[in-house]
Design a protein around this motif. Structure first.
Motif, PDB file in Angstrom:
ATOM      1  N   ASP A 326       0.708  -1.218  -0.155  1.00 52.75           N
ATOM      2  CA  ASP A 326      -0.189  -0.395   0.088  1.00 52.75           C
ATOM      3  C   ASP A 326       1.089   1.399  -0.078  1.00 52.75           C
ATOM      4  OD1 ASP A 326      -2.127  -1.740   0.269  1.00 52.75           O
ATOM      5  OD2 ASP A 326      -2.703  -1.351   2.361  1.00 52.75           O
ATOM      6  N   GLY A 327       0.447   2.071  -0.761  1.00 54.08           N
ATOM      7  CA  GLY A 327       0.852   3.445  -0.944  1.00 54.08           C
ATOM      8  C   GLY A 327       1.912   3.714  -1.557  1.00 54.08           C
ATOM      9  N   VAL A 328       2.250   2.708  -2.423  1.00 53.45           N
ATOM     10  CA  VAL A 328       3.537   2.772  -4.039  1.00 53.45           C
ATOM     11  C   VAL A 328       3.001   3.560  -4.559  1.00 53.45           C
ATOM     12  CG1 VAL A 328       4.703   1.859  -5.495  1.00 53.45           C
ATOM     13  CG2 VAL A 328       4.680   0.997  -3.921  1.00 53.45           C
ATOM     14  N   THR A 329       2.563   5.052  -4.799  1.00 53.77           N
ATOM     15  CA  THR A 329       3.262   6.469  -5.988  1.00 53.77           C
ATOM     16  C   THR A 329       3.762   6.482  -7.207  1.00 53.77           C
ATOM     17  OG1 THR A 329       4.275   7.747  -4.020  1.00 53.77           O
ATOM     18  CG2 THR A 329       1.799   7.604  -4.022  1.00 53.77           C
ATOM     19  N   HIS A 330       5.242   6.067  -6.869  1.00 54.87           N
ATOM     20  CA  HIS A 330       5.458   6.045  -8.064  1.00 54.87           C
ATOM     21  C   HIS A 330       6.542   4.630  -8.246  1.00 54.87           C
ATOM     22  CE1 HIS A 330       5.173  10.780  -7.508  1.00 54.87           C
ATOM     23  NE2 HIS A 330       5.955  10.524  -8.613  1.00 54.87           N
ATOM     24  N   VAL A 331       6.734   4.565  -9.532  1.00 47.77           N
ATOM     25  CA  VAL A 331       7.606   3.630 -10.554  1.00 47.77           C
ATOM     26  C   VAL A 331       8.668   4.134 -11.076  1.00 47.77           C
ATOM     27  CG1 VAL A 331       7.389   1.449 -11.697  1.00 47.77           C
ATOM     28  CG2 VAL A 331       6.174   1.790  -9.723  1.00 47.77           C
ATOM     29  N   ILE A 332       9.357   3.739 -10.925  1.00 45.21           N
ATOM     30  CA  ILE A 332      10.925   4.425 -12.130  1.00 45.21           C
ATOM     31  C   ILE A 332      11.223   3.344 -12.378  1.00 45.21           C
ATOM     32  CG2 ILE A 332      12.864   5.861 -11.849  1.00 45.21           C
ATOM     33  CD1 ILE A 332      12.423   7.069 -10.119  1.00 45.21           C
ATOM     34  N   ASN A 333      11.108   3.126 -13.971  1.00 47.83           N
ATOM     35  CA  ASN A 333      12.348   2.123 -14.563  1.00 47.83           C
ATOM     36  C   ASN A 333      13.614   2.654 -15.101  1.00 47.83           C
ATOM     37  OD1 ASN A 333       9.478  -0.483 -14.884  1.00 47.83           O
ATOM     38  ND2 ASN A 333       9.024   0.974 -16.065  1.00 47.83           N
ATOM     39  N   TYR A 334      14.464   2.329 -14.588  1.00 51.55           N
ATOM     40  CA  TYR A 334      15.758   2.750 -14.083  1.00 51.55           C
ATOM     41  C   TYR A 334      16.550   2.418 -15.974  1.00 51.55           C
ATOM     42  CZ  TYR A 334      20.189   3.760 -13.242  1.00 51.55           C
ATOM     43  OH  TYR A 334      21.237   4.890 -12.843  1.00 51.55           O
ATOM     44  N   GLN A 335      15.555   1.316 -16.212  1.00 49.11           N
ATOM     45  CA  GLN A 335      16.541   0.593 -17.695  1.00 49.11           C
ATOM     46  C   GLN A 335      14.880  -0.083 -18.286  1.00 49.11           C
ATOM     47  OE1 GLN A 335      19.022  -2.456 -15.537  1.00 49.11           O
ATOM     48  NE2 GLN A 335      20.674  -1.196 -16.594  1.00 49.11           N
ATOM     49  N   SER A 336      15.125   0.338 -19.581  1.00 52.38           N
ATOM     50  CA  SER A 336      13.684   0.147 -19.847  1.00 52.38           C
ATOM     51  C   SER A 336      13.683  -1.755 -19.841  1.00 52.38           C
ATOM     52  CB  SER A 336      13.727   0.157 -21.525  1.00 52.38           C
ATOM     53  OG  SER A 336      12.541  -0.337 -22.588  1.00 52.38           O
ATOM     54  N   PRO A 337      12.352  -1.939 -19.955  1.00 56.32           N
ATOM     55  CA  PRO A 337      12.534  -4.130 -19.658  1.00 56.32           C
ATOM     56  C   PRO A 337      12.350  -4.582 -20.927  1.00 56.32           C
ATOM     57  CG  PRO A 337      10.278  -2.134 -19.965  1.00 56.32           C
ATOM     58  CD  PRO A 337      11.291  -1.362 -20.028  1.00 56.32           C
ATOM     59  N   GLU A 338      12.531  -5.475 -20.474  1.00 58.36           N
ATOM     60  CA  GLU A 338      13.029  -6.269 -21.945  1.00 58.36           C
ATOM     61  C   GLU A 338      11.762  -6.540 -22.786  1.00 58.36           C
ATOM     62  OE1 GLU A 338      15.757  -7.743 -23.279  1.00 58.36           O
ATOM     63  OE2 GLU A 338      16.576  -7.796 -21.088  1.00 58.36           O
ATOM     64  N   GLU A 339      10.796  -6.588 -22.488  1.00 58.41           N
ATOM     65  CA  GLU A 339       9.239  -7.416 -23.055  1.00 58.41           C
ATOM     66  C   GLU A 339       7.426  -5.997 -22.474  1.00 58.41           C
ATOM     67  OE1 GLU A 339       8.947 -11.126 -23.626  1.00 58.41           O
ATOM     68  OE2 GLU A 339       8.386 -11.661 -20.998  1.00 58.41           O
ATOM     69  N   GLU A 340       6.482  -5.890 -23.566  1.00 61.52           N
ATOM     70  CA  GLU A 340       6.088  -5.736 -22.861  1.00 61.52           C
ATOM     71  C   GLU A 340       5.241  -5.914 -21.850  1.00 61.52           C
ATOM     72  OE1 GLU A 340       4.780  -8.362 -25.958  1.00 61.52           O
ATOM     73  OE2 GLU A 340       6.142  -6.913 -25.343  1.00 61.52           O
ATOM     74  N   LYS A 341       5.395  -7.498 -21.216  1.00 59.10           N
ATOM     75  CA  LYS A 341       4.631  -8.322 -20.332  1.00 59.10           C
ATOM     76  C   LYS A 341       5.158  -7.936 -19.001  1.00 59.10           C
ATOM     77  CE  LYS A 341       4.907 -12.011 -21.093  1.00 59.10           C
ATOM     78  NZ  LYS A 341       4.810 -14.287 -21.293  1.00 59.10           N
ATOM     79  N   THR A 342       6.619  -7.433 -19.064  1.00 58.18           N
ATOM     80  CA  THR A 342       7.091  -6.961 -17.830  1.00 58.18           C
ATOM     81  C   THR A 342       7.201  -5.912 -17.733  1.00 58.18           C
ATOM     82  OG1 THR A 342       9.218  -8.878 -18.726  1.00 58.18           O
ATOM     83  CG2 THR A 342      10.365  -7.116 -17.733  1.00 58.18           C
ATOM     84  N   TYR A 343       6.591  -5.067 -18.857  1.00 60.88           N
ATOM     85  CA  TYR A 343       6.582  -3.226 -18.285  1.00 60.88           C
ATOM     86  C   TYR A 343       5.240  -3.315 -18.313  1.00 60.88           C
ATOM     87  CZ  TYR A 343       5.395   1.338 -19.813  1.00 60.88           C
ATOM     88  OH  TYR A 343       4.513   2.886 -19.220  1.00 60.88           O
ATOM     89  N   LEU A 344       4.235  -4.740 -18.164  1.00 63.86           N
ATOM     90  CA  LEU A 344       3.109  -4.155 -17.468  1.00 63.86           C
ATOM     91  C   LEU A 344       3.082  -4.529 -16.267  1.00 63.86           C
ATOM     92  CD1 LEU A 344       0.705  -5.253 -20.664  1.00 63.86           C
ATOM     93  CD2 LEU A 344       1.247  -3.651 -19.241  1.00 63.86           C
ATOM     94  N   HIS A 345       3.876  -5.761 -15.836  1.00 59.40           N
ATOM     95  CA  HIS A 345       4.306  -5.853 -14.179  1.00 59.40           C
ATOM     96  C   HIS A 345       4.816  -4.875 -13.127  1.00 59.40           C
ATOM     97  CE1 HIS A 345       1.907  -9.897 -14.467  1.00 59.40           C
ATOM     98  NE2 HIS A 345       2.708 -10.192 -15.680  1.00 59.40           N
ATOM     99  N   ARG A 346       5.276  -4.194 -14.057  1.00 60.28           N
ATOM    100  CA  ARG A 346       6.156  -3.062 -13.320  1.00 60.28           C
ATOM    101  C   ARG A 346       5.734  -2.064 -12.832  1.00 60.28           C
ATOM    102  NH1 ARG A 346      12.392  -1.915 -15.902  1.00 60.28           N
ATOM    103  NH2 ARG A 346      13.495  -3.949 -15.838  1.00 60.28           N
TER     104      ARG A 346
END
Length: 554
Positions: A326-346
């Motif tokens: 609870d309370g996660v307001t920001h997600v930062i992808n420091y490096q680009s994910p390998e694929e779209e599924k990884t991006y969605l879950h991040r």
């Protein structure tokens, strides 16, 4: 979709509804509202929904209803012979972190009925898990490797399982766990309820469902105003950034107004460890979760993050599945994910359960082609990200960063306790390896004490024949100089002349033992003592020590 429906109206047990209401969960999400009536009837279910939309309770509530506990017998809902200490329900998940998360959710929902839920995964000692199984459990949540291991050792009995759940089946496919999952399924009774939940449905997962499920109902749920594959209430930003400037950019993004907890995702373990260290030096309370850490350190960081002692968690994709904080307001992808599924879950770590969130992706120049494939697959509007630096005005404007912010957190704002404030739990295997680390030090400190007697024993073995043969004639002779070496051999702290003579005698006798017979050496010792030339003896022995194998003149 009628959002005013309550869990009680969906037909769950009053005790389960009471446990949910105690933690403020009153209204089901779409996937829960559509799944519960079907799953409660005992039908096999394939549930597909976006990450962060409540799949865990979608399968968890029917799972808890399927087990029989003493509270059901007391209320007349079940017969006493239906009670058993063997697991009645099994949940298979791909990662250790997701295993803990699902276990916590099921324990919360089954608290009033006292449903016994046990998590089984690697990185922990076997003994506590085996002991818990012996005492009896109702629901087992585990990763495929440890489940298969304990089942193969006959420690885990699967013959009484009535309901099986495969959670995040697409992730198990990506991690190569499907063969282990199939072995586990073949150990289960043929008559059971099987539920499969996942965010995406690759072909191999569908074929798995066809082989092991009985006429499943496929449920796809989404909110009416939520189109596309990403969650609508997560604001996405994508910037083209230079790798040397990323730590400075992240430090300023973390000081945006309204920022709560933040998760930073990296592709490699080394990068995750490096970013966490840099942020700690800049004053942020940061922890790391990646594969190079032991299980104890990983759980320490997650507990500190949940408890608020750490507000920045740097992790690899191992934490991108199922971590619900609870309370996660920001997600930062420091490096680009390998694929779209990884991006969605991040980015699904924020904007969960109806809350809003912000997702920032920093794309390096080398990663632009990879990002464009992800952008096209998800039908996003960031095909050509803007070139951005830590001083770019549009970075401050879009992310609501105050203009006075620099790359270091001011001391007045460093109010978090930090990772060190969270204790590392002793997990058996991980803790034992650490405790064993102290034992070699103790062994090393004892080695000089054990090595010295071996040298003395070797010397005494060489001298025993010499002293026996040399001292008796000297005592019969009555000379005062002959018994001195015999006394000196037993008492080293004697006078300096005696100590020097006794310290040199073993060297001479070891040499003569290799070259000349022992009797000749004893005769030489007698003659030297009878001549009574103490000044000549040390000079002769020092000369023969340096020359090595040169014989001593009598």
């Amino acid at each position: 979709m009628i959002l005013s429906t309550t869990f009680r109206e969906l037909g769950i047990l009053p005790e389960t509804a009471e446990a949910l209401e105690a933690v403020g969960i009153m209204t089901p999400f779409p996937i829960q509202e559509m799944t519960l009536p079907v799953a409660l009837a005992g039908t096999d279910v394939i549930g597909q929904a976006k990450t962060g939309t409540g799949k865990t309770l979608g399968f968890g509530l029917p799972l808890l209803e399927s087990v029989t506990v003493p509270a059901d017998v007391e209320l007349g809902r079940a017969a006493p012979e239906e009670l058993t200490d063997a697991p009645q329900a099994l949940v298979v998940v791909p990662t250790r972190e997701l295993c803990q998360q699902v276990t916590n959710d099921l324990q919360t929902a089954g608290k009033v009925r006292n449903v016994r839920v046990l998590s089984i995964y690697g990185g922990r000692a076997y003994e506590p898990q085996v002991e818990a199984l012996k005492k009896g459990v109702d629901v087992v949540v585990g990763t495929p490797g440890r489940l298969l291991d304990l089942a193969g050792q006959k420690k885990l009995r699967l013959s009484a399982v009535r309901a099986l759940v495969l959670d995040e089946a697409d992730e198990m496919l990506d991690l190569g766990f499907l063969p282990d999952v199939e072995k586990i399924i073949e150990m289960l009774p043929a008559r059971r309820q099987t539920m499969l939940f996942s965010a995406t449905m690759p072909g191999q997962v569908i074929s798995l469902a066809r082989r092991y499920m009985n006429q499943p109902t496929h449920i796809r749920a989404a909110a009416p105003d939520d189109e596309g594959q990403t969650v609508a209430n997560t604001t996405q930003h994508v910037f083209r950034a230079h790798s040397m400037d990323k730590p400075e950019m992240v430090s300023r993004i973390l000081q945006a107004e309204g920022r709560g907890l933040a998760m930073i995702f990296c592709r490699t373990k080394r990068t995750a460890a490096d970013v966490a260290e840099q942020l700690s030096r800049r004053g942020f309370a940061a922890g790391a979760v990646h594969g190079d850490l032991g299980q104890g350190a990983r759980e320490q960081a997650l507990r500190a993050f949940r408890n608020g002692k750490v507000d920045v968690l740097v992790c690899t994709d191992v934490a991108a599945r199922g971590i619900d904080v609870d309370g996660v307001t920001h997600v930062i992808n420091y490096q680009s994910p390998e694929e779209e599924k990884t991006y969605l879950h991040r980015i699904g770590r924020t904007g969960r359960a109806g809350a809003s969130g912000t997702a920032v992706t920093l794309v390096d120049w080398d990663d632009i082609p990879r990002w464009q494939l992800i952008n096209k697959a998800l039908d996003l509007d960031f095909n050509d990200p803007d070139e951005t630096y830590s001083t770019s005005p549009h970075l401050y404007a879009q992310l609501n960063i105050p203009e006075s912010v620099k790359g270091t957190l001011p001391r007045a704002e460093r109010v978090r306790a930090g990772l060190e404030a969270e204790e590392v739990e002793d997990l058996g295997e991980t803790g034992a390896s650490r405790s064993r680390g102290g034992r070699p030090d103790a062994g090393r400190s004892e080695r000089p004490r054990t090595r010295a007697p071996r040298q003395r024993r070797r010397t005494r073995g060489a001298l025993r024949k010499d002293t026996d043969g040399a001292q008796e004639p000297a005592a019969a002779d009555g000379s005062g100089s002959a018994p001195a070496p015999a006394e000196g051999t037993g008492s080293a702290p004697g006078g300096s002349d005696t100590a020097g003579a006794t310290a040199r005698k073993p060297r001479r006798r070891r040499r003569t033992r290799a070259g000349a017979p022992v009797s000749a050496a004893a005769a030489e010792a007698e003659g030297a003592a009878a001549e009574g030339a103490p000044a000549a003896k040390p000079r002769r022995r020092r000369r023969t020590r340096s020359s090595g194998s040169q014989p001593t003149e009598s």
